[in-house]
Scaffold this motif. Structure first.
Motif, PDB file in Angstrom:
ATOM      1  N   GLY A 128       0.797  -1.213   0.000  1.00 15.36           N
ATOM      2  CA  GLY A 128       0.000   0.000   0.000  1.00 15.36           C
ATOM      3  C   GLY A 128       0.830   1.262   0.000  1.00 15.36           C
ATOM      4  O   GLY A 128       2.031   1.225  -0.254  1.00 15.36           O
ATOM      5  N   HIS A 129       0.160   2.362   0.283  1.00 15.55           N
ATOM      6  CA  HIS A 129       0.774   3.684   0.253  1.00 15.55           C
ATOM      7  C   HIS A 129       0.391   4.469   1.499  1.00 15.55           C
ATOM      8  O   HIS A 129      -0.694   4.283   2.039  1.00 15.55           O
ATOM      9  N   VAL A 130       1.282   5.372   1.885  1.00 14.01           N
ATOM     10  CA  VAL A 130       0.989   6.369   2.907  1.00 14.01           C
ATOM     11  C   VAL A 130       1.405   7.713   2.314  1.00 14.01           C
ATOM     12  O   VAL A 130       2.534   7.862   1.847  1.00 14.01           O
ATOM     13  N   ILE A 131       0.476   8.664   2.311  1.00 15.48           N
ATOM     14  CA  ILE A 131       0.743   9.981   1.739  1.00 15.48           C
ATOM     15  C   ILE A 131       0.483  11.016   2.825  1.00 15.48           C
ATOM     16  O   ILE A 131      -0.565  10.996   3.468  1.00 15.48           O
ATOM     17  N   VAL A 132       1.448  11.908   3.030  1.00 18.14           N
ATOM     18  CA  VAL A 132       1.321  12.990   4.004  1.00 18.14           C
ATOM     19  C   VAL A 132       1.365  14.305   3.239  1.00 18.14           C
ATOM     20  O   VAL A 132       2.286  14.539   2.456  1.00 18.14           O
ATOM     21  N   MET A 133       0.344  15.139   3.470  1.00 14.03           N
ATOM     22  CA  MET A 133       0.241  16.424   2.778  1.00 14.03           C
ATOM     23  C   MET A 133       0.045  17.548   3.784  1.00 14.03           C
ATOM     24  O   MET A 133      -0.654  17.362   4.784  1.00 14.03           O
ATOM     25  N   ALA A 134       0.606  18.699   3.485  1.00 16.80           N
ATOM     26  CA  ALA A 134       0.359  19.883   4.310  1.00 16.80           C
ATOM     27  C   ALA A 134      -1.035  20.425   4.002  1.00 16.80           C
ATOM     28  O   ALA A 134      -1.465  20.435   2.852  1.00 16.80           O
ATOM     29  N   VAL A 135      -1.727  20.842   5.040  1.00 14.12           N
ATOM     30  CA  VAL A 135      -3.014  21.532   4.912  1.00 14.12           C
ATOM     31  C   VAL A 135      -2.768  22.916   5.509  1.00 14.12           C
ATOM     32  O   VAL A 135      -2.885  23.111   6.717  1.00 14.12           O
ATOM     33  N   GLY A 136      -2.346  23.833   4.657  1.00 11.18           N
ATOM     34  CA  GLY A 136      -1.926  25.138   5.149  1.00 11.18           C
ATOM     35  C   GLY A 136      -0.637  24.991   5.945  1.00 11.18           C
ATOM     36  O   GLY A 136       0.131  24.055   5.742  1.00 11.18           O
ATOM     37  N   ASP A 137      -0.434  25.902   6.877  1.00 10.83           N
ATOM     38  CA  ASP A 137       0.781  25.874   7.692  1.00 10.83           C
ATOM     39  C   ASP A 137       0.603  25.138   9.012  1.00 10.83           C
ATOM     40  O   ASP A 137       1.583  24.838   9.675  1.00 10.83           O
ATOM     41  N   ARG A 138      -0.665  24.840   9.373  1.00 15.06           N
ATOM     42  CA  ARG A 138      -0.893  24.338  10.724  1.00 15.06           C
ATOM     43  C   ARG A 138      -1.513  22.955  10.811  1.00 15.06           C
ATOM     44  O   ARG A 138      -1.816  22.491  11.908  1.00 15.06           O
ATOM     45  N   ALA A 139      -1.724  22.288   9.672  1.00 18.97           N
ATOM     46  CA  ALA A 139      -2.358  20.966   9.732  1.00 18.97           C
ATOM     47  C   ALA A 139      -1.752  20.034   8.684  1.00 18.97           C
ATOM     48  O   ALA A 139      -1.102  20.481   7.732  1.00 18.97           O
ATOM     49  N   LEU A 140      -1.994  18.753   8.890  1.00 20.63           N
ATOM     50  CA  LEU A 140      -1.493  17.701   7.996  1.00 20.63           C
ATOM     51  C   LEU A 140      -2.600  16.713   7.700  1.00 20.63           C
ATOM     52  O   LEU A 140      -3.386  16.363   8.578  1.00 20.63           O
ATOM     53  N   LEU A 141      -2.626  16.224   6.465  1.00 17.59           N
ATOM     54  CA  LEU A 141      -3.529  15.163   6.071  1.00 17.59           C
ATOM     55  C   LEU A 141      -2.692  13.944   5.738  1.00 17.59           C
ATOM     56  O   LEU A 141      -1.790  14.025   4.909  1.00 17.59           O
ATOM     57  N   THR A 142      -2.967  12.836   6.417  1.00 18.82           N
ATOM     58  CA  THR A 142      -2.296  11.573   6.122  1.00 18.82           C
ATOM     59  C   THR A 142      -3.336  10.622   5.555  1.00 18.82           C
ATOM     60  O   THR A 142      -4.379  10.400   6.165  1.00 18.82           O
ATOM     61  N   VAL A 143      -3.035  10.084   4.382  1.00 19.23           N
ATOM     62  CA  VAL A 143      -3.942   9.164   3.699  1.00 19.23           C
ATOM     63  C   VAL A 143      -3.238   7.827   3.543  1.00 19.23           C
ATOM     64  O   VAL A 143      -2.085   7.776   3.107  1.00 19.23           O
ATOM     65  N   MET A 144      -3.931   6.761   3.904  1.00 18.89           N
ATOM     66  CA  MET A 144      -3.412   5.417   3.737  1.00 18.89           C
ATOM     67  C   MET A 144      -4.268   4.673   2.721  1.00 18.89           C
ATOM     68  O   MET A 144      -5.498   4.797   2.749  1.00 18.89           O
ATOM     69  N   GLY A 145      -3.609   3.962   1.826  1.00 19.37           N
ATOM     70  CA  GLY A 145      -4.347   3.233   0.811  1.00 19.37           C
ATOM     71  C   GLY A 145      -3.721   1.898   0.528  1.00 19.37           C
ATOM     72  O   GLY A 145      -2.554   1.657   0.835  1.00 19.37           O
ATOM     73  N   ASP A 146      -4.500   1.043  -0.091  1.00 17.40           N
ATOM     74  CA  ASP A 146      -3.994  -0.280  -0.442  1.00 17.40           C
ATOM     75  C   ASP A 146      -3.141  -0.179  -1.703  1.00 17.40           C
ATOM     76  O   ASP A 146      -2.908   0.901  -2.243  1.00 17.40           O
ATOM     77  N   ASP A 147      -2.679  -1.332  -2.176  1.00 15.88           N
ATOM     78  CA  ASP A 147      -1.796  -1.370  -3.344  1.00 15.88           C
ATOM     79  C   ASP A 147      -2.496  -0.872  -4.605  1.00 15.88           C
ATOM     80  O   ASP A 147      -1.854  -0.460  -5.549  1.00 15.88           O
TER      81      ASP A 147
END
Length: 129
Positions: A82-101
């Motif tokens: 699978g995958h793990v993706i970390v993205m900035a949400v502005g300067d004060r937050a983060l979005l982490t998304v986990m997905g299968d292959d």
């Protein structure tokens, strides 16, 4: 019989992303310093993911600075199943998304900017209240 409270607008945004992009299984929204805000997950420890996301994005930003390739947009970990993706949400937050292959990366790349914008607006509105 107790009723469940309605989901928060932030949780609804995470759920909507999962519904729109094939392969997303879980997501976590956290502060930039690693504190959990909300999550759409059932098999990970969201507080741990929040803390690790902050560290991941911090290292990614330093790498981007050192390489001189511009502002960091996301950190993607492609794993064995699978995958793990970390993205900035502005300067004060983060979005982490986990997905299968089978995570549909092109669909994620199309949908994620609008999701980040929605999250940013919802967080700003929450702070204003």
């Amino acid at each position: 019989m107790s009723e469940q409270p309605p989901p928060s607008p932030l949780t609804e945004i995470l759920t909507s992303l999962r519904d729109r992009v094939m392969g997303i299984s879980q997501s976590v929204l956290s502060t930039a310093d690693g504190l959990l805000v909300v999550h759409d997950s059932d098999s990970v420890h969201p507080e741990s993911v929040a803390a690790l996301a902050a560290a991941t994005l911090g290292v990614g930003r330093r790498m981007a600075d050192q390489a001189g390739v511009g502002a960091l947009r996301e950190v993607v970990a492609r794993c064995g199943s699978g995958h793990v993706i970390v993205m900035a949400v502005g300067d004060r937050a983060l979005l982490t998304v986990m997905g299968d292959d089978g995570l549909d990366i092109p669909a994620f790349q199309r949908e994620s900017p609008a999701t980040v914008e929605q999250l940013s607006r919802a967080l700003a509105a929450d702070v204003a209240h």
